[in-house]
Structure formats: C-alpha cells, structure tokens
Design a protein around this motif. Sequence first.
Motif, PDB file in Angstrom:
ATOM      1  N   ALA A  47       0.833  -1.207   0.000  1.00 48.02           N
ATOM      2  CA  ALA A  47       0.000   0.000   0.000  1.00 48.02           C
ATOM      3  C   ALA A  47       0.871   1.262   0.000  1.00 48.02           C
ATOM      4  N   LYS A  48       1.942   1.260   0.775  1.00 52.91           N
ATOM      5  CA  LYS A  48       2.830   2.425   0.824  1.00 52.91           C
ATOM      6  C   LYS A  48       3.498   2.676  -0.522  1.00 52.91           C
ATOM      7  N   VAL A  49       3.893   1.606  -1.200  1.00 54.05           N
ATOM      8  CA  VAL A  49       4.518   1.759  -2.521  1.00 54.05           C
ATOM      9  C   VAL A  49       3.514   2.379  -3.496  1.00 54.05           C
ATOM     10  N   LYS A  50       2.283   1.900  -3.481  1.00 62.28           N
ATOM     11  CA  LYS A  50       1.261   2.439  -4.382  1.00 62.28           C
ATOM     12  C   LYS A  50       0.990   3.916  -4.099  1.00 62.28           C
ATOM     13  N   VAL A  51       0.890   4.270  -2.823  1.00 62.86           N
ATOM     14  CA  VAL A  51       0.661   5.666  -2.459  1.00 62.86           C
ATOM     15  C   VAL A  51       1.862   6.517  -2.865  1.00 62.86           C
ATOM     16  N   ALA A  52       3.064   6.030  -2.609  1.00 63.41           N
ATOM     17  CA  ALA A  52       4.285   6.770  -2.956  1.00 63.41           C
ATOM     18  C   ALA A  52       4.355   7.025  -4.455  1.00 63.41           C
ATOM     19  N   GLU A  53       4.037   6.002  -5.243  1.00 59.42           N
ATOM     20  CA  GLU A  53       4.058   6.171  -6.697  1.00 59.42           C
ATOM     21  C   GLU A  53       2.975   7.134  -7.146  1.00 59.42           C
ATOM     22  N   GLY A  54       1.805   7.021  -6.535  1.00 60.68           N
ATOM     23  CA  GLY A  54       0.704   7.911  -6.900  1.00 60.68           C
ATOM     24  C   GLY A  54       0.990   9.367  -6.578  1.00 60.68           C
ATOM     25  N   GLY A  56       4.133  10.515  -6.013  1.00 57.31           N
ATOM     26  CA  GLY A  56       5.495  10.876  -6.393  1.00 57.31           C
ATOM     27  C   GLY A  56       6.296  11.310  -5.167  1.00 57.31           C
ATOM     28  N   SER A  57       6.052  10.647  -4.038  1.00 57.09           N
ATOM     29  CA  SER A  57       6.637  11.051  -2.760  1.00 57.09           C
ATOM     30  C   SER A  57       7.863  10.224  -2.399  1.00 57.09           C
ATOM     31  N   ILE A  58       9.008  10.879  -2.317  1.00 55.67           N
ATOM     32  CA  ILE A  58      10.236  10.211  -1.886  1.00 55.67           C
ATOM     33  C   ILE A  58      10.095   9.774  -0.431  1.00 55.67           C
ATOM     34  N   THR A  59       9.472  10.623   0.380  1.00 55.67           N
ATOM     35  CA  THR A  59       9.297  10.307   1.799  1.00 55.67           C
ATOM     36  C   THR A  59       8.481   9.034   1.979  1.00 55.67           C
ATOM     37  N   MET A  60       7.384   8.912   1.262  1.00 56.63           N
ATOM     38  CA  MET A  60       6.547   7.716   1.380  1.00 56.63           C
ATOM     39  C   MET A  60       7.282   6.498   0.836  1.00 56.63           C
ATOM     40  N   MET A  61       8.068   6.669  -0.219  1.00 60.48           N
ATOM     41  CA  MET A  61       8.828   5.546  -0.758  1.00 60.48           C
ATOM     42  C   MET A  61       9.884   5.095   0.261  1.00 60.48           C
ATOM     43  N   LYS A  62      10.505   6.045   0.958  1.00 63.91           N
ATOM     44  CA  LYS A  62      11.465   5.690   2.016  1.00 63.91           C
ATOM     45  C   LYS A  62      10.747   4.943   3.137  1.00 63.91           C
ATOM     46  N   ASP A  63       9.550   5.366   3.464  1.00 63.65           N
ATOM     47  CA  ASP A  63       8.778   4.683   4.497  1.00 63.65           C
ATOM     48  C   ASP A  63       8.419   3.269   4.041  1.00 63.65           C
ATOM     49  N   ALA A  64       8.108   3.112   2.772  1.00 66.42           N
ATOM     50  CA  ALA A  64       7.863   1.777   2.220  1.00 66.42           C
ATOM     51  C   ALA A  64       9.125   0.928   2.325  1.00 66.42           C
ATOM     52  N   GLY A  65      10.281   1.558   2.126  1.00 63.72           N
ATOM     53  CA  GLY A  65      11.559   0.858   2.282  1.00 63.72           C
ATOM     54  C   GLY A  65      11.739   0.336   3.700  1.00 63.72           C
ATOM     55  N   CYS A  66      11.299   1.102   4.676  1.00 59.97           N
ATOM     56  CA  CYS A  66      11.357   0.637   6.073  1.00 59.97           C
ATOM     57  C   CYS A  66      10.473  -0.584   6.263  1.00 59.97           C
ATOM     58  N   SER A  67       9.309  -0.576   5.647  1.00 62.07           N
ATOM     59  CA  SER A  67       8.408  -1.724   5.757  1.00 62.07           C
ATOM     60  C   SER A  67       9.012  -2.955   5.089  1.00 62.07           C
ATOM     61  N   LEU A  68       9.671  -2.767   3.959  1.00 65.19           N
ATOM     62  CA  LEU A  68      10.329  -3.883   3.284  1.00 65.19           C
ATOM     63  C   LEU A  68      11.469  -4.433   4.145  1.00 65.19           C
ATOM     64  N   ALA A  69      12.205  -3.552   4.782  1.00 62.35           N
ATOM     65  CA  ALA A  69      13.272  -3.993   5.692  1.00 62.35           C
ATOM     66  C   ALA A  69      12.681  -4.805   6.842  1.00 62.35           C
ATOM     67  N   CYS A  70      11.543  -4.390   7.344  1.00 64.10           N
ATOM     68  CA  CYS A  70      10.870  -5.117   8.422  1.00 64.10           C
ATOM     69  C   CYS A  70      10.458  -6.511   7.953  1.00 64.10           C
ATOM     70  N   ILE A  71      10.007  -6.612   6.715  1.00 64.08           N
ATOM     71  CA  ILE A  71       9.636  -7.918   6.156  1.00 64.08           C
ATOM     72  C   ILE A  71      10.859  -8.828   6.118  1.00 64.08           C
ATOM     73  N   LYS A  72      11.976  -8.315   5.632  1.00 67.44           N
ATOM     74  CA  LYS A  72      13.208  -9.112   5.555  1.00 67.44           C
ATOM     75  C   LYS A  72      13.643  -9.583   6.936  1.00 67.44           C
ATOM     76  N   LEU A  73      13.618  -8.676   7.907  1.00 66.05           N
ATOM     77  CA  LEU A  73      14.011  -9.032   9.267  1.00 66.05           C
ATOM     78  C   LEU A  73      13.080 -10.091   9.854  1.00 66.05           C
ATOM     79  N   SER A  74      11.786  -9.948   9.603  1.00 69.27           N
ATOM     80  CA  SER A  74      10.814 -10.912  10.132  1.00 69.27           C
ATOM     81  C   SER A  74      10.990 -12.290   9.513  1.00 69.27           C
ATOM     82  N   VAL A  75      11.314 -12.344   8.232  1.00 71.13           N
ATOM     83  CA  VAL A  75      11.544 -13.634   7.570  1.00 71.13           C
ATOM     84  C   VAL A  75      12.748 -14.333   8.185  1.00 71.13           C
ATOM     85  N   VAL A  76      13.828 -13.587   8.406  1.00 73.36           N
ATOM     86  CA  VAL A  76      15.032 -14.184   9.003  1.00 73.36           C
ATOM     87  C   VAL A  76      14.742 -14.650  10.429  1.00 73.36           C
ATOM     88  N   LEU A  77      14.060 -13.818  11.203  1.00 73.72           N
ATOM     89  CA  LEU A  77      13.715 -14.187  12.580  1.00 73.72           C
ATOM     90  C   LEU A  77      12.850 -15.436  12.609  1.00 73.72           C
TER      91      LEU A  77
END
Length: 125
Positions: A47-54, A56-77
């Motif tokens: 959802a954050k990626v879609k909003v960021a693209e819609g 054109g927000s760098i800030t929202m895309m960075k926030d989406a990046g944080c969510s993706l990092a959380c996904i990676k960490l959760s998978v490893v854990l």
Amino acid sequence: FLFILLSAGTTVASVIQLARGSHPETTLPGAIIATLSLSFMFFLWNAKVKVAEGLGSITMMKDAGCSLACIKLSVVLLAGSVAYWIVPSLWWVDSTAALCLAYLIAREGIATIRSPESACCGCGG
C-alpha cells in the motif's frame, strides 16, 4: 546511526552466544512476533509503494523501504526460530539468524546515512 549501534550490539551478543555454545531459552516469542509482523507488513508495504508512486513522494517511498526492511528481518527471525524449534540440536541457528539480522540492519543504516535524503527523513530502501 541507531541502526549501526543496533547491528553492533546484535553482533556482539550473537558472537558471545556462539562462543559459549548456548541456545535460546525459547523461540516461541520470536516466532509469534515474526508471524504477526509478516501477516500484515506485506500488505502495508504494498500500500505504501502504491501511495508513494501515486503521489510521487520520496518520503513515502522511504517509508515503504522501512516496511520492506521489516519484512526481511521478520523472515530471518521466523526462519531461525522455526529451525531451532524443529531441530533443537541446531543450537547455533538462533545466533546465526541474529548475525544475518545484524547484517541487514547495518546495511539499512549505511544506506540511510549515504542517502542524499537522509537529512530529512526515512529509511534507505
């Protein structure tokens, strides 16, 4: 810089645990937290990626990046917790998973520091 400190602390604790040959007291809390995180984080990231693209927000895309990092960490854990839970003789898997987490956290911290937008907001994705 907090990501770098967290990574360093995780690395030190993991190396000590490996050197002692110790295993986690329980893996259930980690598995529960990772499962809960994964159950909604993918949808939040998408959802954050879609909003960021819609927008054109760098800030929202960075926030989406944080969510993706959380996904990676959760998978490893989750992988580390489940592996130890299924095969307790793999006492080292928890510390190894923590070292993987430390790497991902450090990489995120370094990307954030190097990012030209790091002065204003968000995680490097």
